[in-house]
Design an enzyme around this catalytic site. Structure first.
Site, short mmCIF file in Angstrom:
data_model
loop_
_atom_site.label_atom_id
_atom_site.label_comp_id
_atom_site.label_asym_id
_atom_site.label_seq_id
_atom_site.Cartn_x
_atom_site.Cartn_y
_atom_site.Cartn_z
N THR A 10 -14.41 22.93 -19.88
CA THR A 10 -15.61 22.30 -19.30
C THR A 10 -16.66 23.35 -18.99
O THR A 10 -17.84 23.19 -19.31
CB THR A 10 -15.22 21.54 -18.00
OG1 THR A 10 -14.28 20.52 -18.35
CG2 THR A 10 -16.44 20.91 -17.36
N GLY A 43 -25.45 10.77 -6.33
CA GLY A 43 -24.64 11.86 -5.79
C GLY A 43 -25.48 13.13 -5.67
O GLY A 43 -25.98 13.64 -6.66
N GLU A 45 -27.82 9.49 -2.41
CA GLU A 45 -26.61 10.13 -1.86
C GLU A 45 -26.04 9.23 -0.76
O GLU A 45 -26.77 8.79 0.13
CB GLU A 45 -26.97 11.52 -1.31
CG GLU A 45 -25.95 12.17 -0.40
CD GLU A 45 -24.57 12.37 -1.03
OE1 GLU A 45 -24.50 12.95 -2.12
OE2 GLU A 45 -23.56 11.93 -0.42
N SER A 58 -23.16 11.67 -10.75
CA SER A 58 -22.57 12.98 -10.40
C SER A 58 -21.89 12.83 -9.04
O SER A 58 -22.38 13.35 -8.04
CB SER A 58 -23.63 14.07 -10.39
OG SER A 58 -24.75 13.66 -9.63
N HIS A 83 -35.26 49.22 -0.95
CA HIS A 83 -36.55 48.58 -0.68
C HIS A 83 -37.48 48.79 -1.85
O HIS A 83 -37.54 49.90 -2.38
CB HIS A 83 -37.16 49.19 0.59
CG HIS A 83 -38.54 48.69 0.86
ND1 HIS A 83 -38.78 47.49 1.49
CD2 HIS A 83 -39.77 49.21 0.57
CE1 HIS A 83 -40.09 47.30 1.58
NE2 HIS A 83 -40.71 48.34 1.04
P1 NAI Z 1 -19.51 16.87 -5.35
O1 NAI Z 1 -18.24 16.39 -4.78
O2 NAI Z 1 -20.00 18.24 -5.09
O3 NAI Z 1 -20.68 15.88 -4.90
C1 NAI Z 1 -20.62 14.50 -5.13
C2 NAI Z 1 -21.61 13.83 -4.21
O4 NAI Z 1 -21.67 12.46 -4.54
C3 NAI Z 1 -21.21 13.92 -2.75
O5 NAI Z 1 -22.31 14.35 -2.02
C4 NAI Z 1 -20.81 12.49 -2.41
O6 NAI Z 1 -21.08 12.16 -1.08
C5 NAI Z 1 -21.69 11.70 -3.36
N1 NAI Z 1 -21.20 10.38 -3.71
C6 NAI Z 1 -19.94 10.02 -4.02
N2 NAI Z 1 -19.89 8.70 -4.34
C7 NAI Z 1 -21.16 8.24 -4.25
C8 NAI Z 1 -21.77 6.98 -4.47
N3 NAI Z 1 -21.07 5.93 -4.89
N4 NAI Z 1 -23.11 6.85 -4.26
C9 NAI Z 1 -23.85 7.92 -3.86
N5 NAI Z 1 -23.31 9.13 -3.64
C10 NAI Z 1 -22.01 9.29 -3.83
O7 NAI Z 1 -19.39 16.57 -6.92
P2 NAI Z 1 -20.30 17.00 -8.14
O8 NAI Z 1 -21.65 17.40 -7.72
O9 NAI Z 1 -20.16 15.90 -9.13
O10 NAI Z 1 -19.55 18.26 -8.66
C11 NAI Z 1 -18.17 18.17 -9.04
C12 NAI Z 1 -17.49 19.49 -8.84
O11 NAI Z 1 -18.00 20.41 -9.75
C13 NAI Z 1 -17.73 20.02 -7.45
O12 NAI Z 1 -16.55 19.88 -6.73
C14 NAI Z 1 -18.06 21.44 -7.65
O13 NAI Z 1 -16.97 22.21 -7.21
C15 NAI Z 1 -18.16 21.65 -9.13
N6 NAI Z 1 -19.47 22.18 -9.48
C16 NAI Z 1 -19.89 23.34 -8.95
C17 NAI Z 1 -21.11 23.84 -9.32
C18 NAI Z 1 -21.56 25.10 -8.76
O14 NAI Z 1 -20.86 25.67 -7.96
N7 NAI Z 1 -22.73 25.58 -9.17
C19 NAI Z 1 -21.99 23.18 -10.23
C20 NAI Z 1 -21.45 21.99 -10.69
C21 NAI Z 1 -20.24 21.52 -10.33
#
Ligand code: NAI
Length: 468
Positions: free
Chosen positions: A44, A179, A202, A266, A446
């Protein structure tokens, strides 16, 4: 003719960051390794996640920079996005890394089998073409896929997950992002910078729920300023595509709706444990599909380990790397330090960027710490003004000592220009359990953006040059 199973020191199911890191480290140490991968090594992260997403975010940065060039006295024609060219560049970056990874695996004498692998009794892994492999040790690293929500069937046209967004042929003029976590904020930021009208929905009271509130607030304010509508605390109830299928109306909250050309779901990721077999083994899978492991990544079946997104730890490529190291070092009989998940680095590449390690202020207080905190905004940093990115700040959280002074650093939280590249010092401070006095004695060059971290730490000693 009865074919005997091929024997290896380690058989790994899944060639993503956890799987390939285990293969590379084990191969370097002379272990005879097999990787079973159903798609492409790199997983992924390389093909549908970190790398292509950050490449597109960079495209967004270039576009934003050109648009903002006038401030620097550079007058250019209004820029035009040739999205096919952006896609081609993204693919070139991915393919170059993919080629490099395959070459490296070959060099380390890793044997790759193409197909779906399933584990049975006696450490036997069967590939779906019938090939049988037996490992002295087996590592399950089959990763995760995007979660979806009922009523939002992913069709790759109107309803997308991160998998489909990264393969778009044209940009939608408007989008709802469901999300506001890491992926949601990165896509909202990227799409908005590239001219798409974005609404983030969200469910929780704030976006970036795992982040320190002060940091998440900076991102929320920046999004608002750039015209991204962020609606928090709302439930999404469904969507109704238009007759011609060119748009859809998303309903949410108390009878509200928004009509858009694309919906990006997401809402997290779920582990890919369903096709792992596991019959005749003691490997346990929990109610959410995660393979259950201890701090040494051991499953309940002796000699079988699991790592990466398949286990219930932060779904980050670098966490997968770290877990792979824990497994291989154990197999080699080396000293093993389990991953401390409370202190791993997090980087989110939206604009402004977010980077942190350790406890947020809220989490530190919840954990029972009495804390002292300091914040220093990038608005006072020379380099930030030079590059035209004064938005954001550094916040450091330290344990409060009985005399009221700052003790061990518990968390470093950054939001602003290039903070994903600046987190290193903060990560080291948190994991070293250093105090502000210890870190504050070091010179920051700096003019650099990292002076803001230095100033924040100095401020915690009561001797900040610019921050009180
Ligand atoms: P996430 O778990 O970070 O966020 C999902 C969000 O969706 C949460 O804020 C949650 O409250 C919200 N949510 C859940 N169900 C919902 C609904 N029905 N309606 C509205 N909001 C809802 O998951 P995300 O962003 O999909 O990322 C998945 C994983 O991928 C994360 O756990 C992260 O570790 C990893 N990731 C990390 C990145 C980074 O570090 N740059 C970038 C992308 C992904």
């Amino acid at each position: 003719m009865v074919l005997t199973a091929q024997e290896f020191d380690v058989v790994i199911i899944g060639g993503g960051p956890a799987g390939y890191a285990a293969a590379l480290r084990g191969g370097l140490a002379g272990l005879n390794i097999a990787v079973v991968e159903k798609d492409k090594v790199g997983g992924t992260c390389l093909h549908r996640g970190c790398i292509p997403a950050k490449e597109f975010l960079e495209t967004a940065t270039v576009y934003r920079t050109v648009i903002g060039a006038e401030e620097f006295g550079i007058i250019a024609d209004p820029p035009v996005i040739e999205f096919a060219q952006s896609q081609a560049r993204k693919q070139k970056v991915v393919d170059q890394l993919w080629t490099g990874l395959q070459g490296l695996m070959k060099k380390r004498k890793v044997t790759t089998f193409n197909g779906v692998g399933s584990l049975g009794a006696g450490h036997k892994v069967t590939v779906d073409d019938g090939t049988e492999l037996v490992g002295k040790h087996v590592i399950l690293a089959s990763g995760s896929i995007p979660r979806t929500i009922p009523g939002f069937e992913v069709d790759g046209r109107l309803v997308l997950t991160s998998d489909e967004v990264l393969d778009l042929e044209r940009l939608p003029a408007s989008a709802v992002v469901i999300g506001g976590g890491a992926i949601g904020c990165e896509f909202a930021s990227m799409l908005s910078d590239l001219g798409c009208k974005v609404t983030v929905l969200e469910a929780l009271p704030k976006i970036l729920p795992g982040c320190d509130k002060d940091v998440a607030d900076v991102v929320a304010r920046s999004f608002k300023k750039r015209g991204i509508e962020v609606r928090t605390g709302v439930a999404v109830t469904g969507h109704a595509p238009s007759d011609d299928g060119s748009s859809t109306t998303v309903s949410f909250g108390e009878g509200e709706s928004v009509t858009v050309e694309a919906v990006v779901v997401s809402v997290g990721r779920r582990p890919c444990s369903a096709n792992l077999g596991l019959d005749g083994t003691a490997v346990e899978v929990d109610g959410r599909g995660f393979v259950v492991v201890d701090e040494y990544m051991r499953t309940a079946e002796p000699g079988v380990f699991a790592a990466g997104d398949l286990v219930d730890t932060p779904a980050l490529a670098h966490v997968g790397f770290a877990e792979a190291v824990v497994v291989i070092d154990q197999i080699l009989g080396d000293k093993v330090i389990p991953v401390d998940y409370t202190k791993v680095p997090w980087c989110i590449y939206c604009h402004p960027e977010v980077a942190f390690a350790g406890l947020s202020e809220e989490a530190a207080r919840e954990a029972g710490f009495d804390v002292v905190t300091k914040k220093d905004p990038f608005g006072g940093n020379g380099r930030a003004l030079i590059v035209g990115e004064p938005e954001g700040m550094v916040k450091v959280i330290a344990e409060k000592l009985p005399d009221g002074k700052a003790g061990r650093i518990l968390g470093v939280h950054m939001v602003g220009p290039w903070v994903t590249e600046q987190l290193g010092q903060g990560y080291l401070a948190v994991n070293w359990e250093a105090t502000p006095t210890e870190v504050g004695q070091y010179i920051q060059p700096h003019p650099t953006l990292s002076e803001t971290f230095g100033e924040t730490v100095l401020a915690l000693t009561g001797r900040g040059l610019h921050v009180g």
